[in-house]
Design a protein around this motif. Sequence first.
Motif, short mmCIF file in Angstrom:
data_model
loop_
_atom_site.label_atom_id
_atom_site.label_comp_id
_atom_site.label_asym_id
_atom_site.label_seq_id
_atom_site.Cartn_x
_atom_site.Cartn_y
_atom_site.Cartn_z
N LEU A 150 43.62 46.95 45.63
CA LEU A 150 42.72 46.89 46.79
C LEU A 150 41.61 45.87 46.53
N TYR A 151 41.05 45.89 45.31
CA TYR A 151 39.99 44.93 44.98
C TYR A 151 40.50 43.50 45.03
N VAL A 152 41.63 43.23 44.42
CA VAL A 152 42.16 41.86 44.37
C VAL A 152 42.34 41.31 45.79
N ARG A 153 42.82 42.15 46.70
CA ARG A 153 43.01 41.70 48.09
C ARG A 153 41.68 41.41 48.79
N SER A 154 40.61 42.04 48.31
CA SER A 154 39.31 41.89 48.97
C SER A 154 38.68 40.52 48.74
N GLY A 155 38.96 39.92 47.58
CA GLY A 155 38.37 38.62 47.25
C GLY A 155 36.90 38.67 46.90
N LYS A 156 36.35 39.87 46.67
CA LYS A 156 34.93 40.01 46.36
C LYS A 156 34.60 39.48 44.95
N LYS A 157 33.31 39.21 44.71
CA LYS A 157 32.88 38.64 43.43
C LYS A 157 32.97 39.64 42.28
N TRP A 158 32.76 40.93 42.59
CA TRP A 158 32.73 41.96 41.54
C TRP A 158 33.60 43.15 41.91
N TRP A 159 34.28 43.68 40.93
CA TRP A 159 34.98 44.96 41.05
C TRP A 159 34.19 45.99 40.25
N CYS A 160 33.57 46.92 40.94
CA CYS A 160 32.81 47.99 40.28
C CYS A 160 33.46 49.33 40.58
N HIS A 161 33.76 50.07 39.54
CA HIS A 161 34.38 51.40 39.67
C HIS A 161 33.35 52.46 39.32
N PHE A 162 33.23 53.48 40.17
CA PHE A 162 32.36 54.62 39.88
C PHE A 162 33.11 55.91 40.17
N ASP A 163 32.82 56.94 39.39
CA ASP A 163 33.45 58.24 39.59
C ASP A 163 32.71 59.02 40.67
N ASP A 164 33.31 60.12 41.11
CA ASP A 164 32.70 60.90 42.19
C ASP A 164 31.56 61.80 41.70
N ASP A 165 31.24 61.72 40.41
CA ASP A 165 30.04 62.41 39.92
C ASP A 165 28.95 61.40 39.54
N ASN A 166 29.06 60.18 40.08
CA ASN A 166 28.07 59.14 39.83
C ASN A 166 27.15 58.95 41.04
N TYR A 167 25.89 58.65 40.74
CA TYR A 167 24.96 58.15 41.75
C TYR A 167 24.70 56.69 41.42
N VAL A 168 24.89 55.81 42.39
CA VAL A 168 24.67 54.38 42.18
C VAL A 168 23.35 53.98 42.83
N ASN A 169 22.45 53.49 42.01
CA ASN A 169 21.19 52.94 42.51
C ASN A 169 21.49 51.51 42.94
#
Length: 246
Positions: free
Chosen positions: A60-79
């Motif tokens: 999914l990320y590769v198809r997006s063409g975005k600059k960064w691939w960031c993975h977070f789990d469902d127990d993470n809070y991302v600031n």
Amino acid sequence: RVKVILNTWFQQARAQTYVITDDDDLDLNFTTNGHAVNSGCGKSHDLGDLSCKTGVEYDLYVRSGKKWWCHFDDDNYVNVPRLVELLVELDWRKDVYLGRRSIFKDFQVNFQGKTVYFVFATTGAGVCISKPLANKMAPWAKSGKFLETSRALGHADDCTIGFIITNLLKVNLTVTNSFHSHMENLTDLDPKTLKNQAVLSHRAPTNTINIPSNLNKTNVFNKLVDPTRFYSLHCLIYPENPFCKV
């Protein structure tokens, strides 16, 4: 877990955030504006199902063409603003593998009859990979190959990512102390530094961040209402949020 995320940090990155699931959920797909992706993988927490999901996420990320691939789990809070600050300091055009180590010695395993050594960042604290490096992972990750590599290695998704990057592609891990997983004692984090952390986690109710009620006049919710402490954390970072004024 997903509900807490959708009510907090997801709102700061709606267009960029996708939820990789193991089932169809019309309500979730509506709430995320089509960003809930059924991986078709199993529901267990074993190596095969976890690595299957990460392989789908990679494609999914590769198809997006975005600059960064960031993975977070469902127990993470991302600031989100703090994460953006970290990434802006790095050059996405170079090979960058950003994360936090869970063990501090090289990992040793058997791969295809040979002893191999590598370093990996725990996805429990989040991990970010630049576009050129993610593309270089393709021979071992694209179109189902990630699961094949994981099974051959005999270890889960975060180990497999680290193996591909640090052993096969010879790219070092860029270590950050701003990513945190529930493998740490989260109560040890200084509450005054929470706004400067990029990723926080929980293992409610036993291992959560500590937010004193007198910290910057923040609305701190009762632990029965907010066992993950993510609503209270969100109000520390975004005090103007409507539910923070209740």
